[in-house]
Design a protein around this motif. Structure first.
Motif, short mmCIF file in Angstrom:
data_model
loop_
_atom_site.label_atom_id
_atom_site.label_comp_id
_atom_site.label_asym_id
_atom_site.label_seq_id
_atom_site.Cartn_x
_atom_site.Cartn_y
_atom_site.Cartn_z
N GLY A 30 -4.07 14.44 -11.20
CA GLY A 30 -5.28 14.68 -10.42
C GLY A 30 -6.01 13.42 -10.01
O GLY A 30 -7.21 13.44 -9.74
N LEU A 31 -5.29 12.29 -9.95
CA LEU A 31 -5.94 11.02 -9.59
C LEU A 31 -5.66 10.72 -8.12
O LEU A 31 -4.51 10.48 -7.74
CB LEU A 31 -5.41 9.88 -10.46
N PHE A 32 -6.70 10.77 -7.30
CA PHE A 32 -6.54 10.56 -5.87
C PHE A 32 -6.42 9.07 -5.57
O PHE A 32 -7.43 8.40 -5.40
CB PHE A 32 -7.71 11.16 -5.10
N SER A 33 -5.20 8.57 -5.56
CA SER A 33 -5.02 7.12 -5.40
C SER A 33 -4.75 6.76 -3.94
O SER A 33 -3.90 7.34 -3.29
CB SER A 33 -3.85 6.65 -6.25
N LEU A 34 -5.49 5.79 -3.44
CA LEU A 34 -5.23 5.24 -2.11
C LEU A 34 -4.67 3.83 -2.24
O LEU A 34 -4.83 3.00 -1.36
CB LEU A 34 -6.53 5.22 -1.28
N ALA A 35 -4.03 3.56 -3.39
CA ALA A 35 -3.48 2.23 -3.61
C ALA A 35 -1.96 2.26 -3.66
O ALA A 35 -1.33 1.25 -3.90
CB ALA A 35 -4.03 1.64 -4.91
N HIS A 36 -1.36 3.44 -3.42
CA HIS A 36 0.07 3.52 -3.66
C HIS A 36 0.88 2.64 -2.71
O HIS A 36 1.89 2.06 -3.11
CB HIS A 36 0.54 4.97 -3.58
N GLY A 37 0.42 2.52 -1.47
CA GLY A 37 1.13 1.68 -0.51
C GLY A 37 1.11 0.22 -0.93
O GLY A 37 2.10 -0.50 -0.81
N VAL A 38 -0.04 -0.21 -1.45
CA VAL A 38 -0.13 -1.62 -1.82
C VAL A 38 0.58 -1.87 -3.15
O VAL A 38 1.08 -2.97 -3.40
CB VAL A 38 -1.60 -2.08 -1.82
N LEU A 39 0.69 -0.85 -4.01
CA LEU A 39 1.48 -1.02 -5.23
C LEU A 39 2.95 -1.18 -4.85
O LEU A 39 3.67 -2.01 -5.43
CB LEU A 39 1.29 0.19 -6.16
N LEU A 40 3.38 -0.41 -3.85
CA LEU A 40 4.73 -0.60 -3.31
C LEU A 40 4.88 -2.04 -2.80
O LEU A 40 5.90 -2.70 -3.03
CB LEU A 40 4.96 0.41 -2.19
N GLY A 41 3.82 -2.51 -2.12
CA GLY A 41 3.82 -3.88 -1.61
C GLY A 41 3.94 -4.91 -2.72
O GLY A 41 4.65 -5.91 -2.60
N ILE A 42 3.25 -4.66 -3.84
CA ILE A 42 3.32 -5.58 -4.97
C ILE A 42 4.75 -5.63 -5.50
O ILE A 42 5.29 -6.70 -5.78
CB ILE A 42 2.32 -5.15 -6.08
N GLY A 43 5.38 -4.45 -5.61
CA GLY A 43 6.78 -4.41 -6.04
C GLY A 43 7.66 -5.20 -5.09
O GLY A 43 8.52 -5.98 -5.51
N ALA A 44 7.43 -5.01 -3.78
CA ALA A 44 8.23 -5.71 -2.78
C ALA A 44 8.04 -7.22 -2.90
O ALA A 44 9.01 -8.00 -2.81
CB ALA A 44 7.83 -5.24 -1.38
N TYR A 45 6.80 -7.65 -3.12
CA TYR A 45 6.54 -9.09 -3.23
C TYR A 45 7.13 -9.67 -4.51
O TYR A 45 7.67 -10.78 -4.49
CB TYR A 45 5.03 -9.37 -3.16
N ILE A 187 3.15 4.89 -14.90
CA ILE A 187 4.49 5.42 -14.54
C ILE A 187 4.60 5.56 -13.03
O ILE A 187 5.61 5.19 -12.42
CB ILE A 187 4.74 6.77 -15.24
N GLY A 188 3.54 6.09 -12.41
CA GLY A 188 3.53 6.20 -10.95
C GLY A 188 3.68 4.85 -10.29
O GLY A 188 4.41 4.69 -9.30
N SER A 189 2.99 3.84 -10.84
CA SER A 189 3.08 2.49 -10.28
C SER A 189 4.49 1.93 -10.43
O SER A 189 4.98 1.22 -9.55
CB SER A 189 2.10 1.55 -10.99
N ALA A 190 5.14 2.25 -11.56
CA ALA A 190 6.52 1.80 -11.75
C ALA A 190 7.40 2.35 -10.63
O ALA A 190 8.24 1.63 -10.06
CB ALA A 190 7.05 2.24 -13.11
N GLY A 191 7.19 3.64 -10.29
CA GLY A 191 7.94 4.24 -9.19
C GLY A 191 7.67 3.52 -7.88
O GLY A 191 8.59 3.25 -7.09
N ALA A 192 6.39 3.20 -7.64
CA ALA A 192 6.03 2.47 -6.43
C ALA A 192 6.70 1.09 -6.41
O ALA A 192 7.17 0.62 -5.36
CB ALA A 192 4.51 2.32 -6.32
N GLY A 193 6.76 0.45 -7.59
CA GLY A 193 7.39 -0.86 -7.69
C GLY A 193 8.88 -0.80 -7.36
O GLY A 193 9.41 -1.66 -6.65
#
Lengths: 285, 297
Positions: A30-45, A187-193
């Protein structure tokens, strides 16, 4: 043509991983995150910089991207999951803006606006690298699907849902709401990474503008479109929202108007989906 | 010294942004992202209309456009969705979607390039004056003055008019206000109209000072919302927070290059949250200790 098809399918898999991981954060916790795109970006970087600047092998780079993004995500969650849900959403939006500014301006670390180029892909022997990437993305997306389905059904997943719908009740029963949420976000951030590392391989070149707010909104739209409670829905959302613009590309749109037009479609899609969902919910009741 | 002055000037402008947003936020508790689109729409409205119909009429047109967009968001988006039981965060996401639609429509029609207009009253406003030993353009001083005056007007309006009292009543206790005969729906529309008017003026001010592009609105909204959250959503508190943010931003210029400036509101928000989270943890910890002691005693 076939190479192009490989690319589109790989991209759909990459975003399916991203939207499944946001599905855990949004649909379960239930956490409305608007950071998922940038977490993906952090993984990419992390992947891009380690493999091109530090000479790390691609496999190690992927692991580092997953772990590094999870740690950063956990840090963000640690200071923000106690907030109201809309305050949490604003905080993650602010985090998104901040990271893009840091990526742009901390040039000695991130190469700034020039971006990171010539990012290597996973390779085994002399197999076709695009085919290899496609297979890797398919395999990882399938594994992610199985893992997140299992996670959603596990005790942890059920506790998450409970702590999202009635945190005080869970607290009263001795449930660690704060730590549950932080773990879910990590865990969600790990997926984004993971999605980010694959995205960097697929793109070959990354720069800060790729990871501005619109990417988070795109992933959010995928999850909302697919239904926040279903892992399969998140996959479907990713396939549709990657597929539509690729189809639009063949329709006669010039490159300049394609970007904004795509954004307009995503924005409208979010509004309409929420409107329709709420309508069906009230009419059933 | 000059940094102090610049900080105060931008603080006043931020104060106008924050006041316009917190007026709406206090009464409705909506994270109204369309506010950012109202800001850019006003500026583009003026930029398009002023060569055709003159500066004064264009300004009026732009402000009418702002009010229409702000009130339209309430009537066409928030109200029907709230009636269907949408939670606060869903309204926020819908608002974000609508903002994206407006921003990209502007970009689709007029492109992403920055736009600017000639400064009105240029013989006066383009001169430089020395205040506190620092050179500053008359335009900047005038904008800070206008922002300060508008904020003062808003505070006086809320304090001394009956509509202002009704807005305060809806802010504090919407159900009670409804029971005592206040038309809550109309009051909400009034706050959207007032807030949109103020942010429209702010949009024109930025257009005249630095120019504007389709994506200019979101950073403005972030500053406004950070000031509103730190100022506990009060019109006075958020203005004080804005001045503080203006000064902090100036102080940052001593250590960081100007390109880092947009990071300021975000850093302040995250810093504020860390302190807030630590305080919440401390309270929980103290509470537990107290509970243990009571059980033991």
């Amino acid at each position: 043509m076939i190479v192009y098809l490989y690319e589109v399918v790989a991209l759909a898999c990459i975003f399916a991983i991203a939207s499944m991981s946001l599905n855990l954060v949004l649909g379960r916790a239930g956490l409305f995150s608007l950071a998922h795109g940038v977490l993906l970006g952090i993984g990419a970087y992390i992947y891009g910089l380690l493999t091109t600047q530090a000479g790390v092998s691609p496999a190690v780079g992927v692991v580092a991207a997953v772990v590094g993004t999870a740690v950063l995500g956990a840090a963000l969650a640690a200071v923000s999951v106690h907030l109201d849900e809309e305050q949490f959403a604003v905080t993650t939006l602010a985090f998104n803006l901040l990271v893009v500014i840091v990526l742009t301006n901390w040039a000695s670390l991130t190469r700034g606006a020039y971006g990171v180029a010539q990012i290597p892909r996973l390779s085994i022997g002399d197999a076709d690298p695009q085919l290899m990437l496609l297979l890797a993305a398919l395999l990882l997306a399938a594994l992610t699907f199985v893992a997140f389905r299992a996670l959603a059904k596990s005790g942890f997943g059920q506790l998450l849902v409970a702590s999202a719908s009635d945190p005080d009740m869970v607290r009263a029963l001795g449930g660690p709401v704060w730590s549950l949420r932080v773990r879910a976000f990590a865990i969600g951030s790990a997926g984004a990474g993971l999605a980010g590392a694959l995205f960097a391989m697929q793109a070959g070149y990354i720069a800060p503008p790729l990871f501005e707010l619109h990417l988070s909104v795109l992933i959010l739209a995928m999850v909302i479109l697919g239904g926040t409670r279903s892992v399969g829905g998140a996959v479907l959302g990713a396939v549709v929202l990657i597929g539509i613009p690729e189809a639009l590309r063949f329709a006669a749109f010039n490159a300049v108007s394609a970007g904004p037009l795509r954004q307009i479609v995503f924005g409208l899609l979010i509004i309409v989906t929420i409107y329709v969902r709420l309508h069906s919910k009230t009419s059933r009741a | 010294m000059s940094l102090l002055l610049y900080g105060l000037i931008s603080g006043c402008v931020y104060g106008l942004w924050a006041a316009s947003f917190s007026l709406i936020y206090r009464a409705t508790r909506i994270f109204h992202v369309v506010h950012a689109a109202v800001f850019t729409t006003a500026a583009y409205g003026y930029w398009v209309a002023s060569p055709l119909i003159g500066q004064v009429a264009a300004a009026a047109f732009a402000l009418v456009l702002s009010v229409v967009l702000g009130v339209g968001a309430e009537l066409l988006l928030y109200r029907p969705l709230a009636r269907r039981g949408a939670s606060a965060v869903l309204l926020f996401v819908v608002s974000l979607g609508a903002y994206i639609v407006v921003e990209n429509t502007i970009q689709l029609i007029w492109g992403a390039a920055p736009r600017s207009v000639p400064v009105p009253f240029d013989s006066v406003l383009q001169t430089y004056v020395t205040v506190l030993g620092a050179g500053v353009s008359a335009l900047e001083l005038a904008e800070a003055g206008v922002a300060l005056a508008l904020w003062g007007g808003l505070v006086a309006f809320l304090r001394w008019t009956s509509l202002g009292a009704a807005i305060r009543a809806v802010t504090i206790a919407p159900e009670l206000a409804e029971l005592s005969g206040i038309k809550v729906g109309q009051i909400r529309v009034a706050t959207f109209a007032g807030g949109s008017l103020l942010i429209g003026i702010a949009g024109l001010m930025m257009l005249m000072k630095t120019g504007i592009e389709p994506s200019s609105g979101l950073p403005v909204w972030v500053v406004a919302i950070v000031a509103t959250l730190i100022g506990r959503a009060s019109v006075v508190g958020s203005f004080v927070a804005s001045i503080g943010m203006g000064l902090t931003e100036s102080a940052m210029l001593i250590w960081f290059p100007a390109a880092w400036q947009p990071a300021m509101p975000v850093l302040i928000l995250l810093g504020f949250l860390v302190v807030d989270a630590a305080r919440a943890r401390l309270v929980t910890w103290q509470g537990r200790r107290l509970a243990r002691r009571n059980v033991a005693g």
